[in-house]
Design a protein around this motif. Structure first.
Motif, mmCIF file in Angstrom:
data_model
loop_
_atom_site.group_PDB
_atom_site.id
_atom_site.type_symbol
_atom_site.label_atom_id
_atom_site.label_comp_id
_atom_site.label_asym_id
_atom_site.label_seq_id
_atom_site.Cartn_x
_atom_site.Cartn_y
_atom_site.Cartn_z
ATOM 1 N N LYS A 1 6.498 -2.566 12.806
ATOM 2 C CA LYS A 1 5.848 -1.667 13.759
ATOM 3 C C LYS A 1 5.596 -0.317 13.089
ATOM 4 O O LYS A 1 6.458 0.178 12.350
ATOM 5 C CB LYS A 1 6.738 -1.453 14.993
ATOM 6 N N PRO A 2 4.442 0.298 13.382
ATOM 7 C CA PRO A 2 4.156 1.624 12.802
ATOM 8 C C PRO A 2 5.263 2.644 13.084
ATOM 9 O O PRO A 2 5.509 3.519 12.263
ATOM 10 C CB PRO A 2 2.855 2.030 13.503
ATOM 11 N N ARG B 1 8.189 4.712 8.260
ATOM 12 C CA ARG B 1 8.883 5.688 7.409
ATOM 13 C C ARG B 1 10.349 5.338 7.220
ATOM 14 O O ARG B 1 10.883 5.460 6.119
ATOM 15 C CB ARG B 1 8.738 7.097 7.996
ATOM 16 N N HIS C 1 0.905 -8.293 12.687
ATOM 17 C CA HIS C 1 -0.204 -8.899 13.418
ATOM 18 C C HIS C 1 -1.478 -8.610 12.619
ATOM 19 O O HIS C 1 -1.839 -7.456 12.398
ATOM 20 C CB HIS C 1 -0.296 -8.310 14.822
ATOM 21 N N GLU D 1 -4.651 -8.593 13.022
ATOM 22 C CA GLU D 1 -5.776 -7.794 13.544
ATOM 23 C C GLU D 1 -5.514 -6.295 13.455
ATOM 24 O O GLU D 1 -6.455 -5.510 13.350
ATOM 25 C CB GLU D 1 -6.088 -8.210 14.987
ATOM 26 N N ASN D 2 -4.243 -5.895 13.506
ATOM 27 C CA ASN D 2 -3.938 -4.462 13.417
ATOM 28 C C ASN D 2 -4.301 -3.884 12.049
ATOM 29 O O ASN D 2 -4.448 -2.670 11.912
ATOM 30 C CB ASN D 2 -2.455 -4.212 13.686
ATOM 31 N N VAL E 1 -8.642 -2.894 9.470
ATOM 32 C CA VAL E 1 -9.287 -1.583 9.463
ATOM 33 C C VAL E 1 -9.515 -1.225 8.003
ATOM 34 O O VAL E 1 -8.878 -1.784 7.111
ATOM 35 C CB VAL E 1 -8.430 -0.519 10.180
ATOM 36 N N GLY F 1 -6.555 4.101 5.595
ATOM 37 C CA GLY F 1 -5.685 4.942 6.407
ATOM 38 C C GLY F 1 -4.230 4.529 6.352
ATOM 39 O O GLY F 1 -3.821 3.711 5.525
ATOM 40 N N PRO F 2 -3.413 5.117 7.252
ATOM 41 C CA PRO F 2 -1.967 4.952 7.194
ATOM 42 C C PRO F 2 -1.486 3.508 7.272
ATOM 43 O O PRO F 2 -0.508 3.142 6.605
ATOM 44 C CB PRO F 2 -1.479 5.733 8.419
ATOM 45 N N PHE F 3 -2.137 2.651 8.062
ATOM 46 C CA PHE F 3 -1.640 1.277 8.193
ATOM 47 C C PHE F 3 -1.611 0.582 6.828
ATOM 48 O O PHE F 3 -0.622 -0.043 6.453
ATOM 49 C CB PHE F 3 -2.498 0.477 9.184
ATOM 50 N N HIS G 1 -1.774 2.096 3.914
ATOM 51 C CA HIS G 1 -0.916 2.874 3.019
ATOM 52 C C HIS G 1 0.530 2.376 3.114
ATOM 53 O O HIS G 1 1.168 2.067 2.103
ATOM 54 C CB HIS G 1 -0.991 4.360 3.387
ATOM 55 N N TYR G 2 1.021 2.300 4.351
ATOM 56 C CA TYR G 2 2.432 1.909 4.523
ATOM 57 C C TYR G 2 2.649 0.431 4.233
ATOM 58 O O TYR G 2 3.629 0.046 3.597
ATOM 59 C CB TYR G 2 2.906 2.254 5.936
ATOM 60 N N GLU H 1 10.954 -10.522 17.126
ATOM 61 C CA GLU H 1 9.730 -9.857 17.601
ATOM 62 C C GLU H 1 10.095 -8.851 18.683
ATOM 63 O O GLU H 1 10.821 -9.170 19.616
ATOM 64 C CB GLU H 1 8.787 -10.877 18.251
ATOM 65 N N ASP I 1 7.809 -5.898 20.822
ATOM 66 C CA ASP I 1 6.534 -5.193 20.968
ATOM 67 C C ASP I 1 6.503 -4.226 22.149
ATOM 68 O O ASP I 1 5.567 -3.452 22.292
ATOM 69 C CB ASP I 1 5.387 -6.203 21.105
ATOM 70 N N ASN I 2 7.494 -4.295 23.035
ATOM 71 C CA ASN I 2 7.611 -3.351 24.152
ATOM 72 C C ASN I 2 8.984 -2.686 24.058
ATOM 73 O O ASN I 2 9.946 -3.314 23.610
ATOM 74 C CB ASN I 2 7.544 -4.090 25.501
#
Lengths: 293, 106, 261
Positions: A20-21, A25, A40, A42-43, A46, A49-51, A53-54, A258, A260-261
């Motif tokens: 998870k973003p 860090r 996932h 699809e995330n 893009v 950017g940061p996704f 990068h990390y 997993e 996610d919430n």
């Protein structure tokens, strides 16, 4: 049909956590000893950017599972080739040890509904799902794992059990299975079935990965329990028990936590992954030898 | 402005821009010499989330059942957030003031 | 109507609906169970918009925002499985949305937040070296025809409202005090640019916005300056160029042939 087992080397038979973003860090700073991370797909479709990068940095030190949530393998129309292209690029970039998707649909008539929707288990759906899995494996040039769904409804049109349907997809396409033990539990409670019998009905050799997660409780119109696959709570004891049973049958298998919430701090999830590891190793130590065959 | 003047003034401006860009005061962005153009409104460490998931929605079963219907005649909601504190000091029409929407009511 | 079409239509329907052909083990009404899917779809779409537009949500409150987002999602479900950019026309929807008419700036705040998400996920690129900038400065004859390749994350937005100030007022701890200092009816323009891992938002003048838009469209530096000056004689090219250089917005400098000056 792709005959070989998962591409070598596969995921280690250890615990992993969904990336998870919120934890990017922490993970880079703490360099946790963990079996693998899962994203996932699809995330990360893009440009930059940061996704990326990390993920790029985390990937350098950890095994990776890429888990698609948007391919709509159970959909009525042919798979979206542009989406397959995006997947191929992502897999090419990160070279994950595993790729998986869902037995579900999400797209129809050009709209994407962003949920994993159920399919009837009949001959026509089986043919369509198999054609789609074949196409995925051809396009990506690798074996995929198909995940059993958490469902809240059944179809009058179904002519076979979910396990029978899944076993047939495995037989016809050579795909592997991602056994989501929480989904098994949720679906079996929701449809008043035996989750242990469900696990026994799947071809054990095909199972390449396990998912564990927490569910929420609700009730249906008759007041009977209706479990919701919320991924918003720790793994329930009943699901840990079912997981231990699966490990007895399967032996150590890569297992993902997993969440996610209501996402907790990373160490909380890492501890759940370690608990899964402890269970798979404990069960393995006392497992009868014949089960290994 | 003719071409020669543009070229000359551009050369001058470019040189000045380089020294402005190199000046440490820029980073603070609050230096008295800085004009509106230089004001940087940074978003401090707010990371985006991934929006593709395979979870069920929180709250289980309410959001799919709309209580409000904008197309029908049931929308009776007014914004209730920080907008109540916004105002326009200059607009003759009270642009920015909160107005209750009363076109339709359930 | 195909089974999935009936299912999809019922998922997005305003009134609770249940497609045909669904059964439950205990004979209970399948509509109650179908509502779980309706909820999942709507919550996920609304959450996606809320994640992208936190300031828009704070401005109108969560209840109002989620209701607007639900109306939008029903009318405009995603067209792509990649949710990162869902809501490209959400701001346009808000603009036309009568219950939000009392907040004329609201749509532009949402537009700014959508651009921020675009910039966040845009392609990576390195800014040109200080040496390349110095080289260009040392050859002023080539300046007017020089073209800048701007960073892929760079976005420009012009607004008739104080959109940057409204957004910025929500970034600190004391939102109300910050808001009290904002005159919503003052026009503002914004430059968005990802530097490293953060998207930075600059309040710029309309003339600077015009200037950068022309650079982005591939026009030479001299032409872009002329057009910005034509739009506003007070255009400050030193300040605008200083901003682009310092912010790392210039990714490349080219000198098209035949345009030597």
């Amino acid at each position: 049909m792709i005959g070989n087992a998962s591409p070598a080397p596969g995921l280690p038979a250890r615990g992993g956590v969904g990336l998870k973003p919120e934890h990017f860090r922490d993970i880079l700073a703490s360099a946790p000893d963990i079996g693998f991370f899962e994203i996932h797909a699809e995330n990360y479709m893009v440009d930059g950017g940061p996704f990326h990068h990390y993920l790029g940095r985390i990937r350098e030190n950890h095994c990776l599972s890429i888990h698609g949530v948007g391919l709509s393998i159970g959909g009525e129309s042919p798979l979206c080739e542009a989406h397959l292209d995006r997947l191929a690029r992502l897999l090419d970039r990160y070279q994950p040890e595993s790729f998986s998707e869902h037995l579900a649909w999400a797209s129809h008539g050009g709209a994407f509904l962003n949920d994993l929707l159920p399919v009837p288990y009949d001959a026509a759906t089986l043919a369509r799902v198999c054609a789609h899995v074949d196409r995925v494996q051809d396009r990506l040039g690798r074996r995929m794992l198909l995940e059993n769904p958490a469902t809240y409804l059944e179809f009058a049109a179904s002519t076979m059990a979910e396990t029978e349907f899944i076993a047939e997809v495995v037989k016809r396409t050579g795909c592997g299975l991602l056994l989501d033990v929480n989904n098994v539990y949720v679906a079996c409670v929701n449809h008043h079935r035996d989750p242990y019998a469900y696990i026994r009905a799947l071809p054990p050799a095909a199972i390449g990965q396990i998912h564990l997660a927490g569910f929420a409780r609700d009730t249906d119109a008759a007041g009977d329990p209706l479990l919701i696959d919320s991924h918003g709570a720790p793994v329930a004891q009943a699901v840990w028990d079912l997981y231990a049973y699966a490990m007895e049958r399967l032996g150590p298998t890569p297992t993902l936590i997993e969440r996610d919430n209501d996402i907790p701090a990373f160490p909380v999830l890492l501890a759940e992954a370690q608990r899964a590891e402890a269970i798979m190793n404990e069960v393995d130590a006392v497992r009868p030898q014949e089960a290994l065959a | 402005m003719n071409k020669t003047m543009t070229a000359a003034s551009l050369a001058f401006a470019f040189g000045a821009a380089m020294s402005i860009a190199a000046a440490p005061a820029f980073a603070a962005s609050h230096g008295g010499a800085m004009k509106a153009d230089m004001e940087k409104e940074k978003c401090f460490g707010v990371a985006m989330k991934g929006k593709n998931d395979c979870k069920a929605g929180a709250g289980t079963t309410c959001a799919g059942t709309s209580k409000m219907d904008y197309q029908g005649n049931a929308w009776s909601m007014v914004p209730k957030g920080t907008c109540e504190k916004t105002m326009s000091k200059t607009s003759p029409t009270g642009n920015g003031q909160l107005m209750e929407f009363k076109e339709k009511k359930a | 109507m195909s089974p999935h079409e009936a299912f999809a239509d019922s998922l997005l329907a305003v009134q609770p609906a249940c497609p045909p052909g669904l059964i439950t083990w205990n004979g209970s009404d399948p509509a109650r169970r179908f509502a779980v899917y309706r909820n999942n779809v709507m919550v996920s779409l609304i959450d996606a918009l809320a994640d992208t537009c936190p300031v828009t949500q704070t401005l109108v409150g969560e209840e109002f925002f989620r209701a607007v987002a639900a109306e939008y999602a029903r009318a405009n479900p995603p067209r792509s499985p990649v949710m990162a950019h869902y809501g490209a026309d959400f701001a346009g929807f808000i603009e036309e949305f009568a219950p939000a008419a009392g907040l004329p700036y609201l749509a532009d705040v949402a537009r700014l937040e959508m651009l921020r998400a675009e910039a966040y996920h845009a392609a990576d690129a390195e800014p040109v070296s200080p040496e390349a900038i110095a080289l260009l400065a040392a050859d002023p004859g080539r300046l007017p025809a020089a073209r800048f390749t701007l960073h892929p994350s760079l976005r420009i937005m012009e607004s008739r409202h104080a959109v940057v100030s409204l957004w910025a007022a929500h970034q600190g701890d004391d939102v109300y005090s910050a808001l009290a200092a904002v005159d919503t009816a003052l026009p503002e323009s914004a430059l968005l640019l990802r530097a490293g891992l953060d998207v930075e938002i600059y309040r710029i003048t309309a003339a600077t916005a015009t200037f950068i838009r022309h650079l982005q469209a591939g026009r030479g530096l001299g032409t872009a300056v002329d057009l910005a000056l034509a739009a506003d004689a007070a255009f400050d090219m030193t300040e605008a160029l200083g901003l682009l250089i310092r912010a790392g917005a210039i990714g490349g400098i080219t000198h098209p042939e035949g345009e030597q000056t």
